[in-house]
Scaffold this motif. Structure first.
Motif, PDB file in Angstrom:
ATOM      1  N   ALA A   1       0.824  -1.206   0.000  1.00 35.22           N
ATOM      2  CA  ALA A   1       0.000   0.000   0.000  1.00 35.22           C
ATOM      3  C   ALA A   1       0.856   1.254   0.000  1.00 35.22           C
ATOM      4  CB  ALA A   1      -0.930  -0.002   1.212  1.00 35.22           C
ATOM      5  N   VAL A   2       0.291   2.325  -0.530  1.00 39.89           N
ATOM      6  CA  VAL A   2       0.942   3.636  -0.520  1.00 39.89           C
ATOM      7  C   VAL A   2       0.013   4.622   0.181  1.00 39.89           C
ATOM      8  CG1 VAL A   2       2.117   3.122  -2.688  1.00 39.89           C
ATOM      9  CG2 VAL A   2      -0.038   4.358  -2.730  1.00 39.89           C
TER      10      VAL A   2
ATOM     11  N   THR B   1      -2.506   7.607   0.971  1.00 35.53           N
ATOM     12  CA  THR B   1      -3.564   8.207   0.174  1.00 35.53           C
ATOM     13  C   THR B   1      -3.596   9.713   0.383  1.00 35.53           C
ATOM     14  OG1 THR B   1      -5.189   7.927   1.933  1.00 35.53           O
ATOM     15  CG2 THR B   1      -4.964   6.126   0.350  1.00 35.53           C
ATOM     16  N   SER B   2      -4.116  10.423  -0.598  1.00 31.03           N
ATOM     17  CA  SER B   2      -4.340  11.849  -0.441  1.00 31.03           C
ATOM     18  C   SER B   2      -5.533  12.062   0.492  1.00 31.03           C
ATOM     19  CB  SER B   2      -4.630  12.497  -1.795  1.00 31.03           C
ATOM     20  OG  SER B   2      -5.857  11.997  -2.322  1.00 31.03           O
ATOM     21  N   SER B   3      -5.699  13.284   0.989  1.00 33.82           N
ATOM     22  CA  SER B   3      -6.822  13.572   1.873  1.00 33.82           C
ATOM     23  C   SER B   3      -8.143  13.389   1.142  1.00 33.82           C
ATOM     24  CB  SER B   3      -6.712  14.995   2.430  1.00 33.82           C
ATOM     25  OG  SER B   3      -6.661  15.959   1.379  1.00 33.82           O
ATOM     26  N   ARG B   4      -8.186  13.748  -0.145  1.00 32.81           N
ATOM     27  CA  ARG B   4      -9.419  13.575  -0.929  1.00 32.81           C
ATOM     28  C   ARG B   4      -9.797  12.105  -1.023  1.00 32.81           C
ATOM     29  NH1 ARG B   4      -8.779  15.614  -6.620  1.00 32.81           N
ATOM     30  NH2 ARG B   4     -11.048  15.422  -6.747  1.00 32.81           N
ATOM     31  N   LEU B   5      -8.829  11.259  -1.325  1.00 37.09           N
ATOM     32  CA  LEU B   5      -9.119   9.840  -1.452  1.00 37.09           C
ATOM     33  C   LEU B   5      -9.462   9.234  -0.098  1.00 37.09           C
ATOM     34  CD1 LEU B   5      -9.335   7.215  -2.941  1.00 37.09           C
ATOM     35  CD2 LEU B   5      -6.837   7.006  -2.879  1.00 37.09           C
ATOM     36  N   ALA B   6      -8.769   9.641   0.951  1.00 38.65           N
ATOM     37  CA  ALA B   6      -9.059   9.117   2.284  1.00 38.65           C
ATOM     38  C   ALA B   6     -10.490   9.434   2.700  1.00 38.65           C
ATOM     39  CB  ALA B   6      -8.065   9.687   3.294  1.00 38.65           C
TER      40      ALA B   6
ATOM     41  N   HIS C   1       3.946  -4.666 -14.337  1.00 39.53           N
ATOM     42  CA  HIS C   1       3.104  -5.347 -13.376  1.00 39.53           C
ATOM     43  C   HIS C   1       2.618  -4.360 -12.316  1.00 39.53           C
ATOM     44  CE1 HIS C   1       5.039  -8.849 -15.203  1.00 39.53           C
ATOM     45  NE2 HIS C   1       4.055  -9.568 -14.700  1.00 39.53           N
ATOM     46  N   TYR C   2       1.460  -4.663 -11.771  1.00 44.44           N
ATOM     47  CA  TYR C   2       0.863  -3.809 -10.746  1.00 44.44           C
ATOM     48  C   TYR C   2       0.238  -4.698  -9.689  1.00 44.44           C
ATOM     49  CZ  TYR C   2      -2.362  -0.391  -8.658  1.00 44.44           C
ATOM     50  OH  TYR C   2      -3.062   0.420  -7.789  1.00 44.44           O
ATOM     51  N   PRO C   3       0.578  -4.453  -8.418  1.00 44.21           N
ATOM     52  CA  PRO C   3       1.566  -3.502  -7.911  1.00 44.21           C
ATOM     53  C   PRO C   3       2.962  -3.805  -8.449  1.00 44.21           C
ATOM     54  CG  PRO C   3       0.233  -4.409  -6.122  1.00 44.21           C
ATOM     55  CD  PRO C   3      -0.061  -5.224  -7.336  1.00 44.21           C
ATOM     56  N   GLY C   4       3.823  -2.786  -8.449  1.00 44.05           N
ATOM     57  CA  GLY C   4       5.130  -2.888  -9.078  1.00 44.05           C
ATOM     58  C   GLY C   4       6.001  -3.974  -8.487  1.00 44.05           C
TER      59      GLY C   4
ATOM     60  N   PHE D   1      -4.730   1.056  -0.633  1.00 40.90           N
ATOM     61  CA  PHE D   1      -4.539   1.720  -1.926  1.00 40.90           C
ATOM     62  C   PHE D   1      -3.189   1.298  -2.487  1.00 40.90           C
ATOM     63  CE2 PHE D   1      -3.260   5.703  -4.301  1.00 40.90           C
ATOM     64  CZ  PHE D   1      -4.023   5.411  -5.424  1.00 40.90           C
ATOM     65  N   LEU D   2      -3.191   0.680  -3.653  1.00 42.45           N
ATOM     66  CA  LEU D   2      -1.973   0.127  -4.238  1.00 42.45           C
ATOM     67  C   LEU D   2      -1.204   1.122  -5.087  1.00 42.45           C
ATOM     68  CD1 LEU D   2      -3.255  -3.440  -5.190  1.00 42.45           C
ATOM     69  CD2 LEU D   2      -2.208  -2.639  -3.061  1.00 42.45           C
ATOM     70  N   GLY D   3      -1.627   2.369  -5.085  1.00 43.30           N
ATOM     71  CA  GLY D   3      -0.909   3.409  -5.805  1.00 43.30           C
ATOM     72  C   GLY D   3      -1.472   3.654  -7.194  1.00 43.30           C
TER      73      GLY D   3
END
Length: 290
Positions: free
Chosen positions: A27-28, A30-35, A153-156, A211-213
């Protein structure tokens, strides 16, 4: 009162967190909007944003009466796709997709597309991500596709295979078997959240609440983009639900403060809100707003 609340929070954070998901280390932040979008109550599932389109759909895909679920018929040598009924040109938006891992087969792709993305092709291939107007994540192989090319690939792999730290981990923690396991495709669970930030031009995904980025960036601005899926497996069923979204305006300070408090409390400890030295109005806001 602020000092009292601060001391109370610090005492609560000393507790050991619950066991993380297998995707926790990938996980990476998150921005405040996404959170805030992730924490907000979901929209009604009967809204048009939660429907697959009966007009932008392969003839080998059958929609349920409510149009929230699509099922692929047992057709050989065909790749079939469908788009959502409603797309977006701006804002940050979340959709939930339910697709059982046992009913994916090969070339099981989720992502977004513009109106010109093809939705049916002969043979078995990636449709969402197979042209310049679509971007797709192939769930079985974990590959990202765009313009008919596999990008990465994702996640990297750099997160899944930390070769830079292999020496420090020691042979017992980074054996050849562990290395092969880290390079193998990840089993993506049934529930996946699609995160489209049309303002920033990015697409990402949330798995097991992690959130996987950013999977794709530089998506076209001002172009209507739709959640889309493509499949080659007979009997595959995919459900769609729009959760919520936000504009590009900065989030309200009250919402950000409430989110921070709820993060400290944890999902299993919402009853402790009533013990906080806060007025009833603020307690109600914490309990019911996010």
């Amino acid at each position: 009162m602020g000092l009292i609340v601060s001391v109370w929070f610090n005492a609560r954070t000393t507790r050991k967190p619950p066991s993380p998901s297998a995707f926790f280390l990938l996980a990476v932040p998150t921005s405040s909007r996404l959170a805030l979008a992730l924490a907000a109550s979901p929209a009604s599932p009967v809204d048009r944003e939660s429907r697959w389109s009966s007009h932008c759909c392969s003839p080998h895909l059958v929609l349920s009466p409510c149009k929230r679920e699509v099922t692929r018929t047992p057709t050989e040598m065909s790749s079939d796709g469908v788009r959502a009924e409603v797309g977006v040109k701006s804002g940050l938006h979340l959709w939930e997709l339910l697709w059982s891992p046992g009913h994916r087969g090969s070339h099981a792709v989720i992502g977004v597309s513009a109106l010109d993305c093809p939705l049916q092709a002969s043979g078995y291939s990636v449709l969402v991500g197979g042209d310049s107007q679509s971007w797709g994540w192939e769930l079985v192989s974990n590959q990202l596709w765009h313009s008919g090319k596999m990008l990465e690939h994702y996640p990297g792999k750099e997160k899944r295979n930390p070769s830079k730290n292999a020496d420090s981990l020691g042979p017992e923690l980074f054996s050849s078997s562990n290395r092969k396991e880290s390079e193998a495709p990840l089993l993506i669970p049934e529930r996946i959240l699609l995160v489209l930030d049309a303002d920033a031009g990015t697409l990402g995904f949330v798995v097991d609440e992690n959130f996987l980025g950013v999977a794709f960036k530089d998506l076209p601005r001002g172009v209507e983009l739709f959640p889309a899926v493509s499949s080659v497996r007979g009997g595959a069923r995919i459900q769609l639900r729009y959760l919520n979204g936000s504009t590009c305006e900065p989030p309200p300070l009250m919402a950000l403060c409430g989110l921070s408090i709820r993060r400290v409390l944890g999902k299993q400890e919402q009853t402790h809100v009533e013990k906080l030295p806060l007025p009833p109005y603020l307690q109600h806001h914490l309990l019911h707003s996010y």
